[in-house]
Design a protein around this motif. Sequence first.
Motif, PDB file in Angstrom:
ATOM      1  N   UNK A 427       0.835  -0.994   0.068  1.00 16.21           N
ATOM      2  CA  UNK A 427      -0.124   0.106  -0.035  1.00 16.21           C
ATOM      3  C   UNK A 427       0.914   1.079  -0.006  1.00 16.21           C
ATOM      4  N   UNK A 428       2.141   1.031   0.134  1.00 17.53           N
ATOM      5  CA  UNK A 428       2.870   2.305   0.510  1.00 17.53           C
ATOM      6  C   UNK A 428       4.048   2.521  -0.474  1.00 17.53           C
ATOM      7  N   UNK A 429       4.512   3.800  -0.684  1.00 18.11           N
ATOM      8  CA  UNK A 429       5.831   3.957  -1.663  1.00 18.11           C
ATOM      9  C   UNK A 429       6.802   3.670  -0.597  1.00 18.11           C
ATOM     10  N   UNK A 430       7.890   3.353  -1.265  1.00 18.59           N
ATOM     11  CA  UNK A 430       9.214   3.286  -0.546  1.00 18.59           C
ATOM     12  C   UNK A 430      10.073   2.049  -1.084  1.00 18.59           C
ATOM     13  N   UNK A 431      11.242   2.008  -0.422  1.00 17.43           N
ATOM     14  CA  UNK A 431      12.367   1.011  -0.758  1.00 17.43           C
ATOM     15  C   UNK A 431      11.974  -0.119   0.251  1.00 17.43           C
ATOM     16  N   UNK A 432      12.555  -1.386  -0.335  1.00 19.93           N
ATOM     17  CA  UNK A 432      12.489  -2.699   0.262  1.00 19.93           C
ATOM     18  C   UNK A 432      11.225  -3.668   0.150  1.00 19.93           C
ATOM     19  N   UNK A 433      11.401  -4.690   0.879  1.00 15.43           N
ATOM     20  CA  UNK A 433      10.189  -5.637   0.712  1.00 15.43           C
ATOM     21  C   UNK A 433       8.837  -4.925   1.293  1.00 15.43           C
ATOM     22  N   UNK A 434       7.781  -5.564   0.397  1.00 16.13           N
ATOM     23  CA  UNK A 434       6.367  -4.946   0.736  1.00 16.13           C
ATOM     24  C   UNK A 434       6.070  -3.699   0.392  1.00 16.13           C
ATOM     25  N   UNK A 435       7.156  -2.931  -0.344  1.00 11.82           N
ATOM     26  CA  UNK A 435       6.914  -1.603  -0.861  1.00 11.82           C
ATOM     27  C   UNK A 435       6.574  -1.433  -2.371  1.00 11.82           C
ATOM     28  N   UNK A 436       5.916  -0.268  -2.707  1.00  9.74           N
ATOM     29  CA  UNK A 436       5.816   0.140  -4.068  1.00  9.74           C
ATOM     30  C   UNK A 436       6.888   1.179  -4.619  1.00  9.74           C
ATOM     31  N   UNK A 437       7.573   0.613  -5.804  1.00 13.28           N
ATOM     32  CA  UNK A 437       8.739   1.340  -6.163  1.00 13.28           C
ATOM     33  C   UNK A 437       8.652   2.026  -7.483  1.00 13.28           C
ATOM     34  N   UNK A 438       9.067   3.368  -7.471  1.00 10.25           N
ATOM     35  CA  UNK A 438       8.864   4.092  -8.635  1.00 10.25           C
ATOM     36  C   UNK A 438      10.391   4.331  -9.288  1.00 10.25           C
ATOM     37  N   UNK A 439      10.425   4.002 -10.409  1.00 11.30           N
ATOM     38  CA  UNK A 439      11.924   4.016 -10.893  1.00 11.30           C
ATOM     39  C   UNK A 439      12.109   4.745 -12.198  1.00 11.30           C
ATOM     40  N   UNK A 440      12.925   5.460 -12.539  1.00 12.32           N
ATOM     41  CA  UNK A 440      13.486   5.827 -13.934  1.00 12.32           C
ATOM     42  C   UNK A 440      14.740   5.612 -14.412  1.00 12.32           C
ATOM     43  N   UNK A 441      14.885   5.238 -15.547  1.00 17.50           N
ATOM     44  CA  UNK A 441      16.177   4.585 -15.843  1.00 17.50           C
ATOM     45  C   UNK A 441      16.539   5.046 -17.309  1.00 17.50           C
ATOM     46  N   UNK A 442      17.511   5.527 -17.607  1.00 22.78           N
ATOM     47  CA  UNK A 442      17.859   5.738 -19.047  1.00 22.78           C
ATOM     48  C   UNK A 442      18.352   4.490 -19.630  1.00 22.78           C
ATOM     49  N   UNK A 443      17.965   4.371 -20.958  1.00 20.63           N
ATOM     50  CA  UNK A 443      18.249   3.231 -21.516  1.00 20.63           C
ATOM     51  C   UNK A 443      18.551   3.689 -22.945  1.00 20.63           C
ATOM     52  N   UNK A 444      19.069   2.797 -24.062  1.00 21.05           N
ATOM     53  CA  UNK A 444      19.495   3.292 -25.409  1.00 21.05           C
ATOM     54  C   UNK A 444      18.890   1.967 -26.309  1.00 21.05           C
ATOM     55  N   UNK A 445      18.165   0.999 -25.997  1.00 22.78           N
ATOM     56  CA  UNK A 445      17.538  -0.024 -26.878  1.00 22.78           C
ATOM     57  C   UNK A 445      16.496  -0.700 -26.178  1.00 22.78           C
ATOM     58  N   UNK A 446      15.854  -1.352 -27.134  1.00 23.35           N
ATOM     59  CA  UNK A 446      14.411  -2.368 -26.420  1.00 23.35           C
ATOM     60  C   UNK A 446      15.066  -3.472 -25.410  1.00 23.35           C
ATOM     61  N   UNK A 447      16.122  -3.625 -26.214  1.00 23.85           N
ATOM     62  CA  UNK A 447      16.899  -5.028 -25.467  1.00 23.85           C
ATOM     63  C   UNK A 447      17.342  -4.610 -23.833  1.00 23.85           C
ATOM     64  N   UNK A 448      17.417  -3.361 -23.512  1.00 23.98           N
ATOM     65  CA  UNK A 448      17.726  -2.925 -22.245  1.00 23.98           C
ATOM     66  C   UNK A 448      16.513  -3.099 -21.116  1.00 23.98           C
TER      67      UNK A 448
END
Length: 463
Positions: A427-448
């Motif tokens: 139910x909550x945002x945050x790091x670790x087990x049982x949490x919901x995580x929001x991530x942004x990652x730079x990529x260069x191809x669909x293979x990533x």
Amino acid sequence: PYRHNHPDFIARYIESGSQFIRFPGGTVGNLYNWHTGFLQEYTGITASHEKRIKSLNGNLSLLGGCTTDAFLTFIEKTETPFSVVLNIFSITPEDNRAWLTSIKKAGLEVKYIELGNENYLNAYKTIFPDASSYIKIAKQHWAAGRDIFPNAKYSLVTTTIAYHFDAVESEEEGQAGMNNAVKEELQWNEIISREIWHDALTVHMYTYVNAKLGPSPEEAYGNVLSSSDALFDKTMAYYKKKFPGKELWVTEWNMSGFSSRGNMGGESPLGTFGNVIFIADFQMKLLLSAFADCGALHQIPDFLDMPGNEKKERVFADHERFTLKPEFYVLKLLRDPVCKTRRLAPITVAGVNKFPVQTKGDKGEKTGGGMIEISPVTGGYFYEGKEKYLVLINRSAAAHTIGSFVPAVNTPPYLHISLSSDFLSARKMGEGKGAVNYNKKEISSFADIQLAPHSINVIVFNG
């Protein structure tokens, strides 16, 4: 209630994409007194509804009422699209004419007006025993409204029966074997379908989790996904067939059971990460639908918690900040794809097996009972803008590569944004087990790119 006078609420609302809202609201709209900003006490409703009215007024008292002036200020600051829900239950057409006149004088143009809210329910039988009585009164308020806003579109209330019972087949096969409640709702829609003076129909689509049976998070998740997969397209087809030439406004939708208690530590399935996945999935269904003209999620203000997850029964200072809930990030993820492109195409999923979900049928859905299989990945391709977006929702507990879902694009992706959790009950945002995580990652191809289990993904690339 809307925290429309709080600076952080306004900032977060804009950040979420200024979602379509209804003023003063659904149930609130049916008994709204625009002079006071509160709901009127009314003895002609059911005891449970009367109790709910008192609770809503208690919440509104924290804001000094849900006043028109405060709403006008909120719209000015956020540029939010909205509809006005007229109280046709407990005030006169002349009073609504005066209210709309005050809005007009304030400089706000109203484009969408709903003639009541769920007026077919038992709570309103004293005034609306059937659809004919509803139409008679609604038409009087429509005439009053058109004097002030002649270019606005006006919607009539229809029942939600097609989403909870296979109404298309029922009407073709006859009404034998249906209970009286189902027959009454079908009859309501039949009478409404004979009217031609309005512009649109309002329908609410709540997806049952059958919380009365105490489902686990996995069962609740299976119920809502399998039900919406099986019934959404049929429901859209039913309303367009029944009401040809009319717009369809889905002005409330979500999981059902605002007060239901399942086997989830005494908590409602609403607000779990399973609910978050469902919200993203159903929103994409609406966006991809050729029939639904607008939609409003119930209820957006709850996507922000009081600081420290405190109870909401207090006023808090302007310097305090809301705690962002996972549902907020769903809106934020979809904001740019929806607002910054002009076209949307469905994603064809190939080469990936369907996966089983546990269901327990409720309310007559034809999806219930045992295991059924549904598609693991859904989504859409947003294009014709400065950037293009691929929205992919991994509804399964397995990770997937992206190769099967890539449309024909000439430029590589450069950003992958995701919302995920290892636990459907999170139910909550945050790091670790049982949490919901929001991530942004730079990529260069669909293979990533790999779609994490139970995740909502936005892949961005240049237009």
